[in-house]
Scaffold this motif. Sequence first.
Motif, PDB file in Angstrom:
ATOM      1  N   GLU A   1      17.444   1.385  19.467  1.00 36.27           N
ATOM      2  CA  GLU A   1      16.796   1.279  20.784  1.00 36.27           C
ATOM      3  C   GLU A   1      15.299   0.996  20.646  1.00 36.27           C
ATOM      4  O   GLU A   1      14.712   0.322  21.491  1.00 36.27           O
ATOM      5  N   ALA A   2      14.694   1.508  19.587  1.00 33.97           N
ATOM      6  CA  ALA A   2      13.254   1.276  19.391  1.00 33.97           C
ATOM      7  C   ALA A   2      12.957  -0.218  19.254  1.00 33.97           C
ATOM      8  O   ALA A   2      11.959  -0.715  19.768  1.00 33.97           O
ATOM      9  N   GLU A   3      13.847  -0.943  18.564  1.00 39.45           N
ATOM     10  CA  GLU A   3      13.659  -2.389  18.421  1.00 39.45           C
ATOM     11  C   GLU A   3      13.761  -3.074  19.780  1.00 39.45           C
ATOM     12  O   GLU A   3      12.924  -3.922  20.129  1.00 39.45           O
ATOM     13  N   LYS A   4      14.781  -2.716  20.543  1.00 38.48           N
ATOM     14  CA  LYS A   4      14.968  -3.334  21.861  1.00 38.48           C
ATOM     15  C   LYS A   4      13.738  -3.093  22.742  1.00 38.48           C
ATOM     16  O   LYS A   4      13.292  -3.984  23.479  1.00 38.48           O
ATOM     17  N   PHE A   5      13.191  -1.887  22.681  1.00 39.28           N
ATOM     18  CA  PHE A   5      12.023  -1.546  23.496  1.00 39.28           C
ATOM     19  C   PHE A   5      10.811  -2.372  23.083  1.00 39.28           C
ATOM     20  O   PHE A   5      10.117  -2.960  23.922  1.00 39.28           O
ATOM     21  N   LEU A   6      10.572  -2.448  21.773  1.00 40.52           N
ATOM     22  CA  LEU A   6       9.390  -3.172  21.284  1.00 40.52           C
ATOM     23  C   LEU A   6       9.480  -4.669  21.579  1.00 40.52           C
ATOM     24  O   LEU A   6       8.460  -5.315  21.840  1.00 40.52           O
ATOM     25  N   LEU A   7      10.692  -5.207  21.571  1.00 40.63           N
ATOM     26  CA  LEU A   7      10.849  -6.638  21.844  1.00 40.63           C
ATOM     27  C   LEU A   7      10.583  -6.985  23.304  1.00 40.63           C
ATOM     28  O   LEU A   7      10.496  -8.161  23.649  1.00 40.63           O
ATOM     29  N   GLN A   8      10.451  -5.982  24.159  1.00 36.64           N
ATOM     30  CA  GLN A   8      10.114  -6.245  25.557  1.00 36.64           C
ATOM     31  C   GLN A   8       8.619  -6.513  25.744  1.00 36.64           C
ATOM     32  O   GLN A   8       8.191  -6.913  26.825  1.00 36.64           O
ATOM     33  N   ARG A   9       7.838  -6.305  24.703  1.00 36.30           N
ATOM     34  CA  ARG A   9       6.413  -6.618  24.788  1.00 36.30           C
ATOM     35  C   ARG A   9       6.243  -8.123  24.974  1.00 36.30           C
ATOM     36  O   ARG A   9       6.696  -8.927  24.165  1.00 36.30           O
ATOM     37  N   GLU A  10       5.589  -8.515  26.043  1.00 37.86           N
ATOM     38  CA  GLU A  10       5.497  -9.937  26.385  1.00 37.86           C
ATOM     39  C   GLU A  10       4.682 -10.730  25.369  1.00 37.86           C
ATOM     40  O   GLU A  10       4.821 -11.947  25.275  1.00 37.86           O
ATOM     41  N   GLU A  11       3.828 -10.040  24.570  1.00 39.66           N
ATOM     42  CA  GLU A  11       3.042 -10.759  23.570  1.00 39.66           C
ATOM     43  C   GLU A  11       3.939 -11.442  22.538  1.00 39.66           C
ATOM     44  O   GLU A  11       3.535 -12.414  21.888  1.00 39.66           O
ATOM     45  N   PHE A  12       5.160 -10.934  22.365  1.00 38.79           N
ATOM     46  CA  PHE A  12       6.068 -11.492  21.364  1.00 38.79           C
ATOM     47  C   PHE A  12       6.888 -12.654  21.901  1.00 38.79           C
ATOM     48  O   PHE A  12       7.583 -13.330  21.134  1.00 38.79           O
ATOM     49  N   TRP A  13       6.855 -12.887  23.189  1.00 42.14           N
ATOM     50  CA  TRP A  13       7.804 -13.813  23.812  1.00 42.14           C
ATOM     51  C   TRP A  13       7.403 -15.273  23.638  1.00 42.14           C
ATOM     52  O   TRP A  13       7.083 -15.964  24.594  1.00 42.14           O
ATOM     53  N   THR A  14       7.441 -15.760  22.432  1.00 42.15           N
ATOM     54  CA  THR A  14       7.228 -17.184  22.183  1.00 42.15           C
ATOM     55  C   THR A  14       7.958 -17.566  20.911  1.00 42.15           C
ATOM     56  O   THR A  14       8.059 -16.777  19.982  1.00 42.15           O
ATOM     57  N   CYS A  15       8.486 -18.785  20.908  1.00 40.98           N
ATOM     58  CA  CYS A  15       9.111 -19.283  19.677  1.00 40.98           C
ATOM     59  C   CYS A  15       8.151 -20.198  18.939  1.00 40.98           C
ATOM     60  O   CYS A  15       8.469 -20.725  17.880  1.00 40.98           O
ATOM     61  N   TYR A  16       6.947 -20.379  19.489  1.00 43.61           N
ATOM     62  CA  TYR A  16       6.052 -21.387  18.926  1.00 43.61           C
ATOM     63  C   TYR A  16       5.215 -20.844  17.781  1.00 43.61           C
ATOM     64  O   TYR A  16       4.948 -19.650  17.667  1.00 43.61           O
ATOM     65  N   THR A  17       4.777 -21.750  16.961  1.00 47.97           N
ATOM     66  CA  THR A  17       4.033 -21.412  15.760  1.00 47.97           C
ATOM     67  C   THR A  17       2.599 -21.010  16.114  1.00 47.97           C
ATOM     68  O   THR A  17       1.956 -21.680  16.920  1.00 47.97           O
ATOM     69  N   PRO A  18       2.097 -19.943  15.512  1.00 51.35           N
ATOM     70  CA  PRO A  18       0.718 -19.496  15.797  1.00 51.35           C
ATOM     71  C   PRO A  18      -0.314 -20.350  15.073  1.00 51.35           C
ATOM     72  O   PRO A  18      -0.756 -20.029  13.974  1.00 51.35           O
ATOM     73  N   TYR A  19      -0.684 -21.471  15.687  1.00 57.87           N
ATOM     74  CA  TYR A  19      -1.597 -22.426  15.040  1.00 57.87           C
ATOM     75  C   TYR A  19      -3.037 -21.907  14.973  1.00 57.87           C
ATOM     76  O   TYR A  19      -3.803 -22.320  14.127  1.00 57.87           O
ATOM     77  N   GLN A  20      -3.440 -21.038  15.904  1.00 59.14           N
ATOM     78  CA  GLN A  20      -4.823 -20.552  15.924  1.00 59.14           C
ATOM     79  C   GLN A  20      -4.844 -19.139  15.340  1.00 59.14           C
ATOM     80  O   GLN A  20      -4.596 -18.159  16.046  1.00 59.14           O
ATOM     81  N   PRO A  21      -5.163 -19.000  14.070  1.00 58.32           N
ATOM     82  CA  PRO A  21      -5.080 -17.686  13.430  1.00 58.32           C
ATOM     83  C   PRO A  21      -5.990 -16.643  14.073  1.00 58.32           C
ATOM     84  O   PRO A  21      -5.658 -15.460  14.105  1.00 58.32           O
ATOM     85  N   GLU A  22      -7.137 -17.088  14.590  1.00 59.03           N
ATOM     86  CA  GLU A  22      -8.060 -16.121  15.187  1.00 59.03           C
ATOM     87  C   GLU A  22      -7.476 -15.455  16.435  1.00 59.03           C
ATOM     88  O   GLU A  22      -7.911 -14.382  16.848  1.00 59.03           O
ATOM     89  N   LEU A  23      -6.470 -16.120  17.043  1.00 56.99           N
ATOM     90  CA  LEU A  23      -5.829 -15.555  18.233  1.00 56.99           C
ATOM     91  C   LEU A  23      -4.452 -14.971  17.927  1.00 56.99           C
ATOM     92  O   LEU A  23      -3.800 -14.467  18.832  1.00 56.99           O
ATOM     93  N   SER A  24      -4.005 -15.055  16.677  1.00 57.51           N
ATOM     94  CA  SER A  24      -2.605 -14.739  16.376  1.00 57.51           C
ATOM     95  C   SER A  24      -2.443 -13.792  15.194  1.00 57.51           C
ATOM     96  O   SER A  24      -1.450 -13.841  14.479  1.00 57.51           O
ATOM     97  N   GLN A  25      -3.413 -12.941  14.953  1.00 55.21           N
ATOM     98  CA  GLN A  25      -3.342 -12.084  13.767  1.00 55.21           C
ATOM     99  C   GLN A  25      -2.134 -11.138  13.792  1.00 55.21           C
ATOM    100  O   GLN A  25      -1.494 -10.909  12.766  1.00 55.21           O
ATOM    101  N   GLY A  26      -1.799 -10.607  14.954  1.00 55.51           N
ATOM    102  CA  GLY A  26      -0.644  -9.706  15.036  1.00 55.51           C
ATOM    103  C   GLY A  26       0.653 -10.414  14.704  1.00 55.51           C
ATOM    104  O   GLY A  26       1.482  -9.911  13.924  1.00 55.51           O
ATOM    105  N   THR A  27       0.821 -11.606  15.288  1.00 58.54           N
ATOM    106  CA  THR A  27       2.028 -12.401  15.034  1.00 58.54           C
ATOM    107  C   THR A  27       2.106 -12.807  13.569  1.00 58.54           C
ATOM    108  O   THR A  27       3.162 -12.696  12.925  1.00 58.54           O
ATOM    109  N   LEU A  28       0.993 -13.275  13.022  1.00 63.53           N
ATOM    110  CA  LEU A  28       0.965 -13.703  11.621  1.00 63.53           C
ATOM    111  C   LEU A  28       1.239 -12.537  10.683  1.00 63.53           C
ATOM    112  O   LEU A  28       1.946 -12.682   9.679  1.00 63.53           O
ATOM    113  N   GLN A  29       0.707 -11.367  11.008  1.00 56.32           N
ATOM    114  CA  GLN A  29       0.958 -10.198  10.161  1.00 56.32           C
ATOM    115  C   GLN A  29       2.440  -9.826  10.183  1.00 56.32           C
ATOM    116  O   GLN A  29       3.018  -9.486   9.148  1.00 56.32           O
TER     117      GLN A  29
END
Length: 447
Positions: free
Chosen positions: A83-111
Amino acid sequence: MRYIPNTDEQKREMLKEIGVSSFEELIKIIPQNLRLKERLNIPEAITESELEDKIYHIAQKNSNFFLMKPLVGAGAYRHYIPEAEKFLLQREEFWTCYTPYQPELSQGTLQSIFEYQSYISRLTKTEVVIPSIYDGASATGEAALMSLRLTHKNKIIVSNLLHPHYRETLKTYVAPHKPEIIELPYNNGLVDIKKLQNLIGEDVAAVIIQSPNFFGGIERLSEISEIVHSKDALLIDVIVESMSLGILKAPGEMNVDIVVGNAQSFGMDLNFGGPYNAYLATKKQFIRQLPGRIVGETVDVDGKRVFVMTMRAREQDIRRERATSNICTNHNLNVTASNIYLSLLGTEGLYQISLINTKSAHYLENLLIKSGKFEKVFDYPFYNEFLLKSKEDIDTVNKKLLENNYIPPLKICQFYKEESLKNVLLFAVTEILSRDDLNKVANILLE
């Protein structure tokens, strides 16, 4: 689906902006013989509330999937998702399939991607990981193309115990390069080692093996690796059920050159067949031919740890003729799901679930054989899938299971037409099936 209807006035404004007086004028370039002469045979429009009511009643015809437990795998496996995974995936910051081209704006995704790469590297014992490819089948195709580039040879040996869908996708992927694809037969549920020794030569680019294979058998990768490398070919190991990595010896420890894996078992539900995700892991010496890009760790001007994309060789990053792949998206939400899942389980958790899977599968096999209603087809080591021949018609067997809320196992004759595989079922067992479930299945099939 929400929608905004256009008023007549809005339509006139749009037509005026386009520079035409009417819709008919807009489409006048379409020849009359290509235009539809009659109205579409669809119902008249209904209100949103009526539509919702209609769809709800259609949905009621579906079975309750939560109550129906699967005895089928064959490439897609139902595992428990915390359930913890399902809850965390509801965070809207994660809702993209696109590549994080701008590292300065995408450190969480890149990490998150970097962490997932690290997990797969540890599980496969390989040095470099591509974290996101559409699915296991397309990743297998990418691995085959990679082997052609690395070896400059044009012959590939493919086990016929590679998932049938993967084999078809592989043929489509490599078709423009016109390689010779040689089918490697099986013997007693595993690839035929003697046939491999006869087929392989100096002109072979790669040998593609699935382990655990489509029949569930655990292949002798160390022995296969020695044979393959004696002819300077590459060994590609395809892992369709990645949960097996929690307990089986890592492919990198058996000198596998390229590891392809379907990541669906790591935190992704069945989802009507997708979307899933796949990874491709390999040795550092092959890094320049990777089909995609990886996330690397570096430091910024202040000396702080940061993450960036590197080795970007897809066709939208460099000139098409120099690209190693034309994959043009990134299944990042699925990567995040797998990262959360593996983070929650940890090494011990993944091992325990893998152990439950294989113990439960062997327990069910023993129960069914002892019942006298089934018999072994092959005597081979397996992980969580196995073949059994039924002494009763398999349609009758599957009907009994469906009536008792179990999704029946796969009829192997759908893909393999050998006489010896008639009336044979491919069972799959995961932690979703409790010991009580397994006993119930055996009792149902005893009737």
